[in-house]
Design a protein around this motif. Structure first.
Motif, PDB file in Angstrom:
ATOM      1  N   ARG A  26       0.836  -1.207   0.000  1.00  0.00           N
ATOM      2  CA  ARG A  26       0.000   0.000   0.000  1.00  0.00           C
ATOM      3  C   ARG A  26       0.868   1.254   0.000  1.00  0.00           C
ATOM      4  NH1 ARG A  26      -5.378  -1.376   1.452  1.00  0.00           N
ATOM      5  NH2 ARG A  26      -5.538  -3.532   2.178  1.00  0.00           N
ATOM      6  N   ASP A  84      -4.313  -7.776   7.691  1.00  0.00           N
ATOM      7  CA  ASP A  84      -4.621  -7.017   6.489  1.00  0.00           C
ATOM      8  C   ASP A  84      -5.261  -7.971   5.498  1.00  0.00           C
ATOM      9  OD1 ASP A  84      -4.004  -4.482   4.663  1.00  0.00           O
ATOM     10  OD2 ASP A  84      -3.416  -6.257   3.526  1.00  0.00           O
ATOM     11  N   ASP A 114      -8.536  -1.435  -4.225  1.00  0.00           N
ATOM     12  CA  ASP A 114      -8.645  -1.440  -2.770  1.00  0.00           C
ATOM     13  C   ASP A 114      -8.467  -0.040  -2.197  1.00  0.00           C
ATOM     14  OD1 ASP A 114      -9.019  -3.489  -0.630  1.00  0.00           O
ATOM     15  OD2 ASP A 114      -7.188  -2.557   0.156  1.00  0.00           O
ATOM     16  N   SER A 162     -11.592   1.959  -2.771  1.00  0.00           N
ATOM     17  CA  SER A 162     -12.685   1.579  -1.869  1.00  0.00           C
ATOM     18  C   SER A 162     -12.486   2.154  -0.471  1.00  0.00           C
ATOM     19  CB  SER A 162     -12.811   0.054  -1.795  1.00  0.00           C
ATOM     20  OG  SER A 162     -11.705  -0.515  -1.128  1.00  0.00           O
ATOM     21  N   GLU A 163     -11.231   2.388  -0.098  1.00  0.00           N
ATOM     22  CA  GLU A 163     -10.935   2.956   1.223  1.00  0.00           C
ATOM     23  C   GLU A 163     -10.978   4.474   1.227  1.00  0.00           C
ATOM     24  OE1 GLU A 163      -7.083   1.511   2.142  1.00  0.00           O
ATOM     25  OE2 GLU A 163      -7.751  -0.502   2.711  1.00  0.00           O
ATOM     26  N   GLN A 218      -8.745   6.320  -0.279  1.00  0.00           N
ATOM     27  CA  GLN A 218      -7.382   6.840  -0.308  1.00  0.00           C
ATOM     28  C   GLN A 218      -7.093   7.615  -1.593  1.00  0.00           C
ATOM     29  OE1 GLN A 218      -5.476   6.638   2.259  1.00  0.00           O
ATOM     30  NE2 GLN A 218      -6.464   5.033   3.458  1.00  0.00           N
TER      31      GLN A 218
END
Length: 211
Positions: A5, A60, A97, A100-101, A103
């Motif tokens: 990430r 995670d 991902d 979706s968060e 970020q």
């Protein structure tokens, strides 16, 4: 946050002028996953073979998926084979991902460019600040992965890749060092394959045109 990430966030943060290819990035992300699994003691290296370790645990979702994907029968899987297998399409998985968060988001089109498309940008989050701090501190793992995919030289310009590697901080862990070296080799192999195909395609075009 995890190494993959942090790597993707850093890539989007510092490489806006020249993003690496998805194949390069996917290989590096797979390497980052493996390093995190080693650090969490969810796996160990026996030479260049990845041996799952049930005593370790990761907190995670994507790292759990990576752990579940490890080959669990001897002779196990080499680091190189892991990078190519796990890395297939991995950049898109992590990008989805992060979206979706919350970020990353897509910047709205400017009224001065109504027909232009929106651009993916990072939002100002603790995760972004944490990744940036790790990057600017020259943390060895992130710095090495950034060099492998060509984003480090956008901020630390040097003439030759060997010079870049010499400037990297030392990695104390031998297993982590093995993974990083394998990532660098895999990215170089991928670039060599691209160049080979480009030469073959150009030769075919010349034949087709009768040159």
């Amino acid at each position: 946050m995890t190494t993959p990430r942090d790597l993707l966030i850093t890539t989007l943060d510092v490489a806006s002028s020249r993003l690496p290819g998805q194949g390069d990035l996917s290989l590096a992300l797979a390497g980052g996953e493996l390093i995190d699994l080693l650090n969490a003691r969810a796996a160990v290296l026996d030479g260049d073979r990845i041996v799952p370790d049930e005593s370790g645990a990761v907190d995670d979702r994507l790292l759990n998926e990576a752990s579940a994907a490890l080959v669990r029968q001897a002779p196990y899987e080499s680091v190189e084979d892991w990078l190519w297998r796990r890395g297939r399409g991995l950049a898109a998985v992590y990008l989805t991902d992060l979206k979706s968060e919350g970020q990353i988001t897509r910047r709205r089109r400017s009224r001065w460019a109504p027909f232009g498309s929106g651009r993916t940008v990072l939002t100002d989050t603790p995760a972004r600040r944490s990744a940036r701090e790790r990057w600017t501190s020259n943390e060895p793992v992130l710095a090495s992965l950034g060099t492998a995919i060509g984003i480090r030289d956008q901020e630390h310009r040097q003439d030759e890749q060997d010079q870049q590697l010499e400037s990297l901080p030392d990695v104390a862990d031998e297993a982590v060092e093995t993974v990083l070296a394998t990532v660098h080799n895999a990215v170089r192999d991928l670039e060599a394959e691209r160049q080979r195909r480009s030469i073959e395609d150009a030769a075919f075009d010349n034949i087709w045109r009768g040159q």
